[in-house]
Design an enzyme around this catalytic site. Structure first.
Site, PDB file in Angstrom:
ATOM      1  N   GLU A   1       5.712   8.932  -0.272  1.00 33.79           N
ATOM      2  CA  GLU A   1       6.816   8.485   0.606  1.00 33.79           C
ATOM      3  C   GLU A   1       8.142   8.706  -0.096  1.00 33.79           C
ATOM      4  O   GLU A   1       8.999   7.817  -0.165  1.00 33.79           O
ATOM      5  CB  GLU A   1       6.640   7.002   0.968  1.00 33.79           C
ATOM      6  CG  GLU A   1       5.310   6.704   1.628  1.00 33.79           C
ATOM      7  CD  GLU A   1       5.153   5.251   2.058  1.00 33.79           C
ATOM      8  OE1 GLU A   1       5.558   4.363   1.288  1.00 33.79           O
ATOM      9  OE2 GLU A   1       4.636   5.006   3.166  1.00 33.79           O
TER      10      GLU A   1
ATOM     11  N   CYS B   1       5.614  -2.541   7.411  1.00 29.11           N
ATOM     12  CA  CYS B   1       6.966  -2.666   6.858  1.00 29.11           C
ATOM     13  C   CYS B   1       8.020  -2.186   7.842  1.00 29.11           C
ATOM     14  O   CYS B   1       9.088  -2.791   7.946  1.00 29.11           O
ATOM     15  CB  CYS B   1       7.073  -1.888   5.550  1.00 29.11           C
ATOM     16  SG  CYS B   1       6.575  -0.159   5.661  1.00 29.11           S
TER      17      CYS B   1
END
Ligand SMILES: [Zn+2]
Length: 661
Positions: free
Chosen positions: A324, A408
């Protein structure tokens, strides 16, 4: 001079706190905040009432917040607290850092309650807070993963790199501050202070010198400091920042966690993009309060690296799904672009803080690009479907999801949307900054005066903005009106993207009907005069359709063009273009027109014209072209009408390699 004044306010704060330690400390925190060069006008003093953000904020309040709490219930996230507090029996459910999701939704609920009372929501959140409070250990520790089915003190702080105890604490501090400020109820704040004091007893010089693998606690601690005025929280935030990349106390976690070298020596955005964005935001916070020039110099270098080499046209960051993370310089693939929603939010938060540090509009150019594009794509118009990655091209296998195991992103959206009014204005002593354009009004307290300002505009679809200024009493001060980079032939503050053609349409500014010359300073047009009630500023930002090309070093966009209008980035979707977009060629000379469609996607301006499309000849041996109608829609609104191809960057001519990267 600045440092002396800071010390004075901190001293004042400490004295006041010692006198009134049982009173809510909101008023005290205002004194601490005076150290920031530029101060934002809190979202509570700004009302956005437009047709663009207001409906999204209402959807967040009515749909997304209850929906996210419902998901937190359904997935055991809230039960984990009840189990940790002995209120119910059972095993821990979900991912180890799930506590943070509940905290982020509480933070969003706090902002929303501050914007608009909602007794039912408040009662519900109070109940969740009771469960959280029950989960706190006697010494202040709070983290359900090591508390269910029984408290395991031997596990605490045993995996600082991965287990996110401090990350969760940071989100809890943010939630506590937001909810306390919204309701005045101390319960959550008391739990937060007890947790912060406990963490401070474990970490610091002469204690454990470690950092969290995932930054966030730094931001939370600064918020707690600003609320309470207790300097140890600021010192602890600075400690965690300074220990990063510093091997004196822990084995370094490497560049993935920005833990490869001391932060003040860092010059490039590396590693996990959300971690990075939170770190840079925390550094900017601490620099605002301490005047630390080494932090500022590092942040300036890293920011330059991002805007010059690592920023998508949509404002997204984090090119790679693996880790990520940020990619290499100019590594900006479209179909595989990760552009995590949380990274967009972190990047927006960071750029806002950079503006507060420097008072320069170039940071707001990036912020605006993010909120209208790479961030806003992340949530459906209905408010209950979400993107985690926000790619700039899709081959038709990707759409928003109702939720994620790692949630998230949705919970970050929940807290970010109601905070948006806080980005619209700022002030620096007697200067009022108009940063963003959105219909609505605000009350701005500057030094000894209060100024109301009202914006009337159809932004982002129309660049005409009428601002009515109502100072309490006539007074001399300056209003700085941001002139966006996109209106000055610079889509981003670097050479990463450029317009294909210069626009000769000029930005115009009038005061009480009279044209005035643009007196520019750091990207703002400065209007200094004696303002009286009812004075009117009229800003006109021409919004022609513009073609954007990339720096040639961005391989993925070679030979391709993107369409933008004002702050909005466009994309083509199959549903509007004969079912496909990867076969479309958009020549530079094709005339395009913009049309507002009230009936479409919540009301959007679409771009229309003719394009050529490629298709195989009947015998399959040749590629032929035909002319077809072409439609582009705002990128943020894609993926609402079924699953199909989508592309932001389109070929300008027939190319040998048509593969979308
Ligand atoms: Zn995320």
């Amino acid at each position: 001079m600045m440092v002396q004044r800071k010390n004075f306010f901190v001293l004042l704060t400490v004295l006041l706190l010692s006198v009134v330690s049982f009173m809510p400390s909101v008023a005290i925190a205002v004194e601490v905040k005076k150290d920031c060069p530029v101060q934002s006008v809190p979202f509570t003093d700004v009302q956005i009432k437009d047709n663009f953000w207001w409906p999204r904020m209402e959807t967040n309040r009515k749909v997304t917040i209850p929906y996210a709490f419902g998901k937190c219930e359904e997935t055991g996230r809230i039960d984990n607290f009840a189990k940790a507090g002995g209120l119910m029996k059972g095993e821990f459910e979900g991912i180890y850092f799930n506590d943070s999701d509940v905290y982020k939704v509480i933070e969003g609920a706090g902002y929303s309650l501050k914007n608009r009372a909602d007794p039912e929501l408040e009662k519900y959140v109070d109940g969740v807070i009771e469960k959280i409070a029950s989960a706190q250990w006697e010494d202040g520790y709070l983290y359900t993963f090591y508390s269910v089915p029984r408290r395991q003190p031997e596990k605490r702080w045993t995996n600082m790199r991965d287990n996110h105890e401090l990350y969760c604490a940071g989100h809890f501090f943010e939630a506590a501050v937001a909810y306390y400020q919204a309701t005045g109820k101390r319960k959550i704040l008391d739990v937060a202070i007890k947790l912060a004091d406990y963490i401070d007893s474990v970490f610091g010089p002469g204690k454990r010198r470690e950092v969290s693998g995932h930054e966030e606690i730094e931001i939370g601690l600064v918020k707690l400091y600003r609320l309470t005025g207790n300097e140890k929280y600021l010192n602890l935030a600075k400690f965690f920042i300074d220990e990063r990349g510093n091997a004196r106390g822990h084995k370094l976690y490497g560049s993935y966690c920005q833990d490869h070298k001391p932060v003040i020596e860092q010059s490039e955005a590396v590693g996990h993009a959300v971690r990075a964005g939170y770190l840079y935001s925390g550094m900017a916070d601490v620099a605002s309060l301490t005047g630390d020039r080494d932090y500022v110099r590092a942040l300036d270098r890293i920011w330059q690296d991002v805007v010059s080499k690592k920023l998508y046209l949509t404002g997204g960051v984090g090119a790679r799904g693996g880790g990520e993370s940020f990619g290499n310089d100019y590594e900006l693939p479209n179909k595989t672009a990760y552009c995590e929603t949380c990274a967009a939010i972190a990047n927006a938060m960071w750029n806002h803080r950079m503006f507060l540090l420097h008072g320069d509009a170039k940071y707001l150019d990036v912020l605006e690009r993010i909120i209208y594009n790479g961030f806003l794509s992340s949530i459906s118009l209905s408010g209950d479907k979400f993107f985690y990655p926000n790619p700039l091209a899709s081959d038709g296998n990707y759409q928003r999801s109702p939720w994620f195991g790692c949630a998230c992103c949705p919970t970050n959206i929940v807290r970010f949307i109601p905070s948006l009014p806080g980005y619209v204005y700022a002030h620096r002593e007697d200067t009022l900054y108009v940063n963003l354009f959105a219909a609505g009004s605000a009350t701005i307290k500057m030094n000894n005066k209060t100024v109301q300002i009202k914006q009337q505009t159809r932004y982002p679809w129309d660049g005409a903005v009428k601002m009515t200024v109502n100072p309490e009493h006539s007074a001399e001060f300056a209003i700085y009106v941001r002139i966006p980079g996109w209106a000055k032939n610079q889509p981003v503050p670097s050479d990463l993207y450029r317009y294909l053609n210069k626009s000769d349409k000029k930005v115009a500014l009038k005061v009480n009907g009279k044209s005035i010359a643009l007196d520019m300073e750091k990207g703002f047009a400065r209007v200094s005069r004696t303002w009286k009630k009812g004075d009117v500023i009229e800003l006109n930002l021409p919004m022609p359709i513009r073609r954007v090309v990339s720096n040639e070093k961005v391989e993925a966009n070679a030979g391709r063009v993107a369409l933008v209008r004002g702050p909005i980035v466009y994309c083509a979707e199959g549903v509007d273009n004969d079912g496909q977009v990867f076969n479309i060629v958009l020549s530079d000379d094709v005339p395009l027109e913009a049309k507002y469609r009230e009936d479409m996607l919540g009301g959007v301006t679409v771009i229309r014209g003719k394009a050529r499309s490629l298709y195989p000849s009947e015998d399959g041996k040749l590629v032929e072209t035909k002319e077809q109608e072409f439609v582009a829609i705002p990128y943020y609104a894609w993926s609402h009408r079924g699953v199909g191809e989508m592309a932001v960057w389109l070929p300008r001519r027939v190319m040998l390699n048509f593969d979308v990267q």
